[in-house]
Design a protein around this motif. Structure first.
Motif, PDB file in Angstrom:
ATOM      1  N   GLN A 145     -29.456  81.287  31.792  1.00 28.82           N
ATOM      2  CA  GLN A 145     -28.532  80.104  32.420  1.00 28.82           C
ATOM      3  C   GLN A 145     -27.655  80.812  33.501  1.00 28.82           C
ATOM      4  O   GLN A 145     -27.218  80.191  34.303  1.00 28.82           O
ATOM      5  CB  GLN A 145     -27.481  79.690  31.037  1.00 28.82           C
ATOM      6  N   ASN A 146     -27.059  81.931  33.369  1.00 29.57           N
ATOM      7  CA  ASN A 146     -26.244  82.545  34.348  1.00 29.57           C
ATOM      8  C   ASN A 146     -27.175  82.700  35.732  1.00 29.57           C
ATOM      9  O   ASN A 146     -26.447  82.581  36.724  1.00 29.57           O
ATOM     10  CB  ASN A 146     -25.703  83.861  33.930  1.00 29.57           C
ATOM     11  N   LEU A 147     -28.390  83.260  35.732  1.00 29.10           N
ATOM     12  CA  LEU A 147     -29.178  83.102  37.026  1.00 29.10           C
ATOM     13  C   LEU A 147     -29.738  81.932  37.516  1.00 29.10           C
ATOM     14  O   LEU A 147     -29.566  81.774  39.014  1.00 29.10           O
ATOM     15  CB  LEU A 147     -30.531  84.112  36.805  1.00 29.10           C
ATOM     16  N   HIS A 148     -29.886  80.961  36.726  1.00 28.16           N
ATOM     17  CA  HIS A 148     -30.563  79.806  37.213  1.00 28.16           C
ATOM     18  C   HIS A 148     -29.614  78.338  37.056  1.00 28.16           C
ATOM     19  O   HIS A 148     -30.254  77.384  37.405  1.00 28.16           O
ATOM     20  CB  HIS A 148     -31.948  79.632  36.643  1.00 28.16           C
ATOM     21  N   GLY A 149     -28.714  78.558  36.191  1.00 25.65           N
ATOM     22  CA  GLY A 149     -27.776  77.318  35.674  1.00 25.65           C
ATOM     23  C   GLY A 149     -29.079  76.622  34.818  1.00 25.65           C
ATOM     24  O   GLY A 149     -28.797  75.416  35.068  1.00 25.65           O
ATOM     25  N   ALA A 150     -29.690  77.154  34.045  1.00 22.69           N
ATOM     26  CA  ALA A 150     -30.717  76.505  33.452  1.00 22.69           C
ATOM     27  C   ALA A 150     -30.593  76.185  31.808  1.00 22.69           C
ATOM     28  O   ALA A 150     -31.271  76.664  31.011  1.00 22.69           O
ATOM     29  CB  ALA A 150     -32.122  77.484  33.429  1.00 22.69           C
ATOM     30  N   VAL A 151     -29.360  75.634  31.656  1.00 26.02           N
ATOM     31  CA  VAL A 151     -28.758  75.443  30.354  1.00 26.02           C
ATOM     32  C   VAL A 151     -30.024  74.552  29.587  1.00 26.02           C
ATOM     33  O   VAL A 151     -30.215  75.058  28.495  1.00 26.02           O
ATOM     34  CB  VAL A 151     -27.795  74.406  30.339  1.00 26.02           C
ATOM     35  N   THR A 152     -30.229  73.493  29.876  1.00 28.44           N
ATOM     36  CA  THR A 152     -31.571  72.815  29.195  1.00 28.44           C
ATOM     37  C   THR A 152     -32.771  73.558  28.943  1.00 28.44           C
ATOM     38  O   THR A 152     -33.363  73.585  28.049  1.00 28.44           O
ATOM     39  CB  THR A 152     -31.798  71.569  29.712  1.00 28.44           C
ATOM     40  N   ALA A 153     -33.128  74.268  30.023  1.00 26.89           N
ATOM     41  CA  ALA A 153     -34.466  75.173  30.169  1.00 26.89           C
ATOM     42  C   ALA A 153     -34.343  76.402  28.732  1.00 26.89           C
ATOM     43  O   ALA A 153     -35.012  76.511  28.047  1.00 26.89           O
ATOM     44  CB  ALA A 153     -34.472  75.994  31.310  1.00 26.89           C
ATOM     45  N   ALA A 154     -33.045  77.051  28.604  1.00 25.76           N
ATOM     46  CA  ALA A 154     -32.914  77.900  27.640  1.00 25.76           C
ATOM     47  C   ALA A 154     -32.995  77.082  26.316  1.00 25.76           C
ATOM     48  O   ALA A 154     -33.538  77.673  25.448  1.00 25.76           O
ATOM     49  CB  ALA A 154     -31.586  78.665  27.932  1.00 25.76           C
ATOM     50  N   ARG A 155     -32.427  76.250  26.069  1.00 27.02           N
ATOM     51  CA  ARG A 155     -32.477  75.105  25.020  1.00 27.02           C
ATOM     52  C   ARG A 155     -33.878  75.058  24.614  1.00 27.02           C
ATOM     53  O   ARG A 155     -34.321  75.046  23.480  1.00 27.02           O
ATOM     54  CB  ARG A 155     -31.615  73.930  24.916  1.00 27.02           C
ATOM     55  N   ARG A 156     -34.769  74.551  25.457  1.00 24.79           N
ATOM     56  CA  ARG A 156     -36.024  74.043  25.206  1.00 24.79           C
ATOM     57  C   ARG A 156     -36.879  75.376  24.494  1.00 24.79           C
ATOM     58  O   ARG A 156     -37.721  75.210  23.943  1.00 24.79           O
ATOM     59  CB  ARG A 156     -36.585  73.624  26.483  1.00 24.79           C
ATOM     60  N   VAL A 157     -36.598  76.473  25.299  1.00 19.76           N
ATOM     61  CA  VAL A 157     -37.343  77.689  24.872  1.00 19.76           C
ATOM     62  C   VAL A 157     -36.823  78.014  23.279  1.00 19.76           C
ATOM     63  O   VAL A 157     -37.724  78.146  22.457  1.00 19.76           O
ATOM     64  CB  VAL A 157     -37.086  78.692  25.967  1.00 19.76           C
ATOM     65  N   ILE A 158     -35.563  78.002  23.259  1.00 19.67           N
ATOM     66  CA  ILE A 158     -35.341  78.360  21.952  1.00 19.67           C
ATOM     67  C   ILE A 158     -35.481  77.070  20.858  1.00 19.67           C
ATOM     68  O   ILE A 158     -36.173  77.809  19.643  1.00 19.67           O
ATOM     69  CB  ILE A 158     -33.608  78.496  21.690  1.00 19.67           C
ATOM     70  N   ASP A 159     -35.804  76.275  21.102  1.00 21.34           N
ATOM     71  CA  ASP A 159     -36.298  75.065  20.385  1.00 21.34           C
ATOM     72  C   ASP A 159     -37.786  75.306  20.144  1.00 21.34           C
ATOM     73  O   ASP A 159     -38.233  75.177  19.197  1.00 21.34           O
ATOM     74  CB  ASP A 159     -36.091  73.732  20.741  1.00 21.34           C
ATOM     75  N   LEU A 160     -38.391  75.627  21.100  1.00 18.29           N
ATOM     76  CA  LEU A 160     -40.041  75.996  21.178  1.00 18.29           C
ATOM     77  C   LEU A 160     -40.165  77.092  20.021  1.00 18.29           C
ATOM     78  O   LEU A 160     -41.066  76.899  19.290  1.00 18.29           O
ATOM     79  CB  LEU A 160     -40.735  76.100  22.318  1.00 18.29           C
ATOM     80  N   VAL A 161     -39.463  78.062  20.260  1.00 16.11           N
ATOM     81  CA  VAL A 161     -39.573  79.150  19.510  1.00 16.11           C
ATOM     82  C   VAL A 161     -39.088  79.051  17.809  1.00 16.11           C
ATOM     83  O   VAL A 161     -39.921  79.640  17.099  1.00 16.11           O
ATOM     84  CB  VAL A 161     -38.914  80.505  19.865  1.00 16.11           C
ATOM     85  N   GLY A 162     -38.462  78.548  17.846  1.00 22.92           N
ATOM     86  CA  GLY A 162     -37.906  78.051  16.588  1.00 22.92           C
ATOM     87  C   GLY A 162     -38.792  76.983  15.818  1.00 22.92           C
ATOM     88  O   GLY A 162     -38.498  76.813  14.423  1.00 22.92           O
ATOM     89  N   ASP A 163     -39.581  76.344  16.306  1.00 29.02           N
ATOM     90  CA  ASP A 163     -40.433  75.305  15.721  1.00 29.02           C
ATOM     91  C   ASP A 163     -41.430  75.751  15.087  1.00 29.02           C
ATOM     92  O   ASP A 163     -42.560  76.410  15.788  1.00 29.02           O
ATOM     93  CB  ASP A 163     -40.904  74.333  16.934  1.00 29.02           C
ATOM     94  N   PRO A 164     -41.624  75.584  13.769  1.00 29.88           N
ATOM     95  CA  PRO A 164     -42.903  76.253  13.036  1.00 29.88           C
ATOM     96  C   PRO A 164     -44.213  75.646  13.163  1.00 29.88           C
ATOM     97  O   PRO A 164     -45.238  76.122  12.862  1.00 29.88           O
ATOM     98  CB  PRO A 164     -42.427  76.068  11.530  1.00 29.88           C
ATOM     99  N   GLY A 165     -44.007  74.431  13.915  1.00 36.25           N
ATOM    100  CA  GLY A 165     -45.322  73.326  13.950  1.00 36.25           C
ATOM    101  C   GLY A 165     -45.735  73.746  15.296  1.00 36.25           C
ATOM    102  O   GLY A 165     -46.576  73.754  15.989  1.00 36.25           O
TER     103      GLY A 165
END
Length: 54
Positions: free
Chosen positions: A34-54
């Motif tokens: 987020q700090n490097l790229h202003g990628a607030v939603t990108a970081a959230r998407r990756v966290i959601d993807l990693v946390g998704d058991p499906g």
């Protein structure tokens, strides 16, 4: 999901990440992205993807 977002996270994981990664390990990487790229939603998407058991 952009491949570069996943690659960014993969490059910043600890060497023992194959044993498992929790949210405590992902948050500093997400904040760095987020700090490097202003990628607030990108970081959230990756966290959601990693946390998704499906």
């Amino acid at each position: 999901m952009k491949p570069n977002e996943i690659l960014f996270f993969a490059q910043h994981l600890a060497p023992d990440a194959a044993a498992g990664v929790d949210i405590a390990a992902l948050m500093p990487i997400a904040e760095a992205q987020q700090n490097l790229h202003g990628a607030v939603t990108a970081a959230r998407r990756v966290i959601d993807l990693v946390g998704d058991p499906g």
